[in-house]
Design an enzyme around this catalytic site. Structure first.
Site, PDB file in Angstrom:
ATOM      1  N   ALA A 170      18.498  16.510  17.734  1.00 48.59           N
ATOM      2  CA  ALA A 170      17.777  16.167  18.928  1.00 48.59           C
ATOM      3  C   ALA A 170      16.436  15.669  18.563  1.00 48.59           C
ATOM      4  O   ALA A 170      15.429  16.316  18.232  1.00 48.59           O
ATOM      5  CB  ALA A 170      18.069  17.279  19.621  1.00 48.59           C
ATOM      6  N   ILE A 217       8.910  19.555  11.184  1.00 44.38           N
ATOM      7  CA  ILE A 217       7.806  20.513  11.705  1.00 44.38           C
ATOM      8  C   ILE A 217       6.498  20.222  10.973  1.00 44.38           C
ATOM      9  O   ILE A 217       6.451  20.778   9.877  1.00 44.38           O
ATOM     10  CB  ILE A 217       8.075  21.646  12.014  1.00 44.38           C
ATOM     11  CG1 ILE A 217       9.394  21.802  12.681  1.00 44.38           C
ATOM     12  CG2 ILE A 217       7.149  22.369  12.761  1.00 44.38           C
ATOM     13  CD1 ILE A 217       9.541  21.074  14.068  1.00 44.38           C
ATOM     14  N   ASP A 224       2.199  13.646  26.884  1.00 39.42           N
ATOM     15  CA  ASP A 224       1.119  12.798  27.515  1.00 39.42           C
ATOM     16  C   ASP A 224      -0.550  13.017  26.998  1.00 39.42           C
ATOM     17  O   ASP A 224      -1.019  11.998  27.067  1.00 39.42           O
ATOM     18  CB  ASP A 224       1.042  12.901  29.092  1.00 39.42           C
ATOM     19  CG  ASP A 224       2.433  12.465  29.768  1.00 39.42           C
ATOM     20  OD1 ASP A 224       3.025  11.678  29.140  1.00 39.42           O
ATOM     21  OD2 ASP A 224       2.441  12.769  31.145  1.00 39.42           O
ATOM     22  N   ARG A 270      -0.443  12.034  22.939  1.00 38.77           N
ATOM     23  CA  ARG A 270      -0.115  10.620  22.479  1.00 38.77           C
ATOM     24  C   ARG A 270      -1.436   9.771  22.137  1.00 38.77           C
ATOM     25  O   ARG A 270      -1.510   8.956  21.299  1.00 38.77           O
ATOM     26  CB  ARG A 270       0.999   9.953  23.316  1.00 38.77           C
ATOM     27  CG  ARG A 270       2.294  10.616  23.140  1.00 38.77           C
ATOM     28  CD  ARG A 270       3.379  10.031  23.730  1.00 38.77           C
ATOM     29  NE  ARG A 270       4.730  10.518  23.288  1.00 38.77           N
ATOM     30  CZ  ARG A 270       5.582  10.566  24.028  1.00 38.77           C
ATOM     31  NH1 ARG A 270       5.619  10.048  25.374  1.00 38.77           N
ATOM     32  NH2 ARG A 270       7.143  11.324  23.678  1.00 38.77           N
ATOM     33  N   GLN A 286      -7.739 -20.986   6.041  1.00 41.63           N
ATOM     34  CA  GLN A 286      -7.582 -20.733   7.198  1.00 41.63           C
ATOM     35  C   GLN A 286      -6.205 -19.599   7.386  1.00 41.63           C
ATOM     36  O   GLN A 286      -6.254 -18.834   8.234  1.00 41.63           O
ATOM     37  CB  GLN A 286      -7.286 -22.059   7.961  1.00 41.63           C
ATOM     38  CG  GLN A 286      -7.325 -21.665   9.751  1.00 41.63           C
ATOM     39  CD  GLN A 286      -7.220 -22.867  10.403  1.00 41.63           C
ATOM     40  OE1 GLN A 286      -6.215 -23.528  10.411  1.00 41.63           O
ATOM     41  NE2 GLN A 286      -8.114 -23.589  11.025  1.00 41.63           N
ATOM     42  N   GLY A 304      -0.169  -9.949  -4.645  1.00 41.20           N
ATOM     43  CA  GLY A 304       0.609  -9.019  -5.798  1.00 41.20           C
ATOM     44  C   GLY A 304      -0.062  -7.863  -5.914  1.00 41.20           C
ATOM     45  O   GLY A 304       0.620  -6.524  -6.006  1.00 41.20           O
ATOM     46  N   GLU A 319       6.001  11.873  17.359  1.00 46.91           N
ATOM     47  CA  GLU A 319       5.676  12.093  18.750  1.00 46.91           C
ATOM     48  C   GLU A 319       6.101  10.949  19.695  1.00 46.91           C
ATOM     49  O   GLU A 319       5.429  10.389  20.591  1.00 46.91           O
ATOM     50  CB  GLU A 319       3.884  11.928  19.196  1.00 46.91           C
ATOM     51  CG  GLU A 319       3.665  13.259  18.310  1.00 46.91           C
ATOM     52  CD  GLU A 319       2.253  13.847  18.897  1.00 46.91           C
ATOM     53  OE1 GLU A 319       1.964  13.610  20.021  1.00 46.91           O
ATOM     54  OE2 GLU A 319       1.585  14.574  18.361  1.00 46.91           O
ATOM     55  N   THR A 340       9.135   7.563  19.399  1.00 46.92           N
ATOM     56  CA  THR A 340       9.331   6.273  18.509  1.00 46.92           C
ATOM     57  C   THR A 340       8.739   5.260  19.500  1.00 46.92           C
ATOM     58  O   THR A 340       8.548   5.360  20.681  1.00 46.92           O
ATOM     59  CB  THR A 340      10.890   6.075  18.289  1.00 46.92           C
ATOM     60  OG1 THR A 340      11.469   5.777  19.555  1.00 46.92           O
ATOM     61  CG2 THR A 340      11.270   7.069  17.411  1.00 46.92           C
TER      62      THR A 340
END
Ligand code: CAA
Length: 408
Positions: A130, A157, A239, A242, A278, A339, A362, A364
């Site tokens: 879940a 966690i 809410d 996030r 550039q 590199g 929190e 995806t």
């Protein structure tokens, strides 16, 4: 009128957080990342100077800061090291559902604990089966007399191995989907088992553990809000948190942008600094725009919260865009280094690894898009107030508080 002016207090707080990140976090960040070192000393210092538990109300010992101030701090922590920053900020995620749904007694005890000493708390929602689908959780909580008995396992966690208490979501009605989930405070000493420390790609200084409950008994008054209303509490929490996570992503992107800009001015190819080409200059320009745009979305989502406006949409916009931008900016920073960007001796490969989790935890980036799509398609009024617990949920919290006081 749109006003982006910070108050003097907010400017001071941002300076405090920046100086802390520069002096205490940056000098050790790359070593801590290499070794996966738990940043206990930094946690203690951050707690000491007031950079933790920022949203805990003054009544419980916290500074009760506004959400915009919290985001200013989180951006600086992300700039310093998002692994260490995540360790510092995870208390906020565990504390939010307690602030929203806990009885007075529970708030005093558990929020107070975080403010009295540099202690930690973890938010336990995710399970092996879940993740995005919160309703699919299998952990159960069964009421037995004046206790709940919890069984199940939570994974990924944050700070799990070091937390003194956990906000745990569990099924109190297995057949009721999201309407059968409840939230609880579970103290560490209630026989909580810490199973596993994950070996991660990035944010290696943060602790990520599996937490198991095996007939774990907790007092019934540790229920947060009303039984079977835990899903709403989780969504209301996300809410609120996030925007802060998104701010941390802005910090990562800003750090990568700064490193890449400096490098592009020093590195000479074809007789000129590569910033003069550039192809490189435009990458730097895009990085700068992404950092600025992400920050504006973060601030919007935080200010809506501070003004009591429902910020579900703004919060998902901020989290989605900042996380994806942090990934893009850090990948481009590696490209600017050429590199050398691929070599651990240079700073940007760590940022690229750290940025990846921002698109995962929190919620995806795909879940944020799902929330955004639902919100824009349903045409919700953007001035709608922030949802609150129902009168019944509040009454339950008050009743629990009175029962606890009577039995104390
Ligand atoms: N505020 C208040 N209530 C809300 C809400 C919100 N923002 N969003 C939804 N709800 C309510 C709905 O109104 C609905 O209420 P009713 O029961 O009255 O109908 C109920 O919640 C169910 O809503 P949905 O039908 O939208 O629920 P869903 O099952 O479709 O799920 C989801 C929605 C957005 C996918 C949600 O499950 C979700 O956010 N998933 C991601 C979970 C997540 O972020 N996990 C990360 C864990 S934290 C972490 O990462 C750990 C760490 O340590 C960093």
């Amino acid at each position: 009128m749109v006003d982006f002016t910070l108050t003097d207090e907010q400017k001071d707080l941002r300076e405090l957080a920046h100086n802390f990140a520069e002096r205490e976090i940056r000098p050790v960040a790359w070593d801590y990342d290499r070794d996966g070192t738990w940043p206990q000393a930094i946690i203690e210092k951050a707690w000491e100077v007031g950079l933790m538990n920022t949203h805990v109300a003054e009544a419980y010992g916290g500074p009760g800061l506004d959400y915009l101030s919290g985001c200013l701090i989180e951006e600086e922590m992300g700039w310093g090291c998002s692994g260490i920053g995540t360790s510092l900020m995870a208390n906020g995620l565990a504390a939010a559902p307690v602030s929203l749904g806990g009885s007075e007694e529970v708030k005093k005890r558990y929020l107070g604990m975080l403010c009295e000493e540099p202690k930690l708390a973890s938010f336990c929602l995710t399970e092996p089966d879940a993740g995005s689908d919160v309703s699919g959780m299998k952990t159960t909580a069964v009421r037995r007399g004046d206790k709940y008995v919890i069984n199940g396992s939570k994974c990924f966690i944050t700070n799990g191995g070091y937390a003194d208490w956990y906000t745990v979501y569990a099924k109190t009605d297995k057949d009721a989907g999201h309407r059968g989930i409840s939230a609880f405070v579970v103290p560490r000493d209630a026989s909580v088992i810490v199973d596993k420390k994950e070996d991660k790609m990035g944010q290696r200084a943060s602790n990520t553990a599996t937490i198991t409950f095996n007939d774990t008994e907790i007092p019934a008054e540790n229920l947060l809000g009303e039984e079977n209303h835990g899903f709403k509490l989780a969504m209301m929490t996300l809410d609120r948190t996030r925007p802060g996570v998104a701010a941390m992503a802005v910090g990562i992107a800003r750090a990568a942008f700064e490193f890449a800009s400096e490098y592009s001015k020093e590195r000479v190819q074809f007789g000129v600094p590569i910033a003069m080409h550039q192809a490189v200059a435009f990458m730097i320009a895009d990085m700068a725009t992404k950092v600025e745009a992400s920050r504006l979305l973060v601030w919007q989502s935080a200010v809506q919260l501070d003004e009591g406006i429902r910020n579900t949409l703004a919060s998902s916009h901020a989290k989605r865009f900042s996380a994806d931008s942090a990934m893009e900016v850090t990948v481009d920073a590696v490209q600017v280094y050429g590199g050398y960007g691929f070599i651990k001796e240079y700073p940007v490969e760590k940022l690229m690894r750290d940025a990846k989790i921002m698109q995962l935890y929190e919620g995806t980036s795909q879940i944020q898009r799902l929330v955004i799509a639902r919100e824009v398609l349903m045409g919700r009024d953007i001035s709608e107030p922030q949802p609150e617990l129902t009168t019944k949920e509040t009454e339950v919290a008050v009743a629990q508080s009175e029962t606890a006081a009577a039995t104390a």
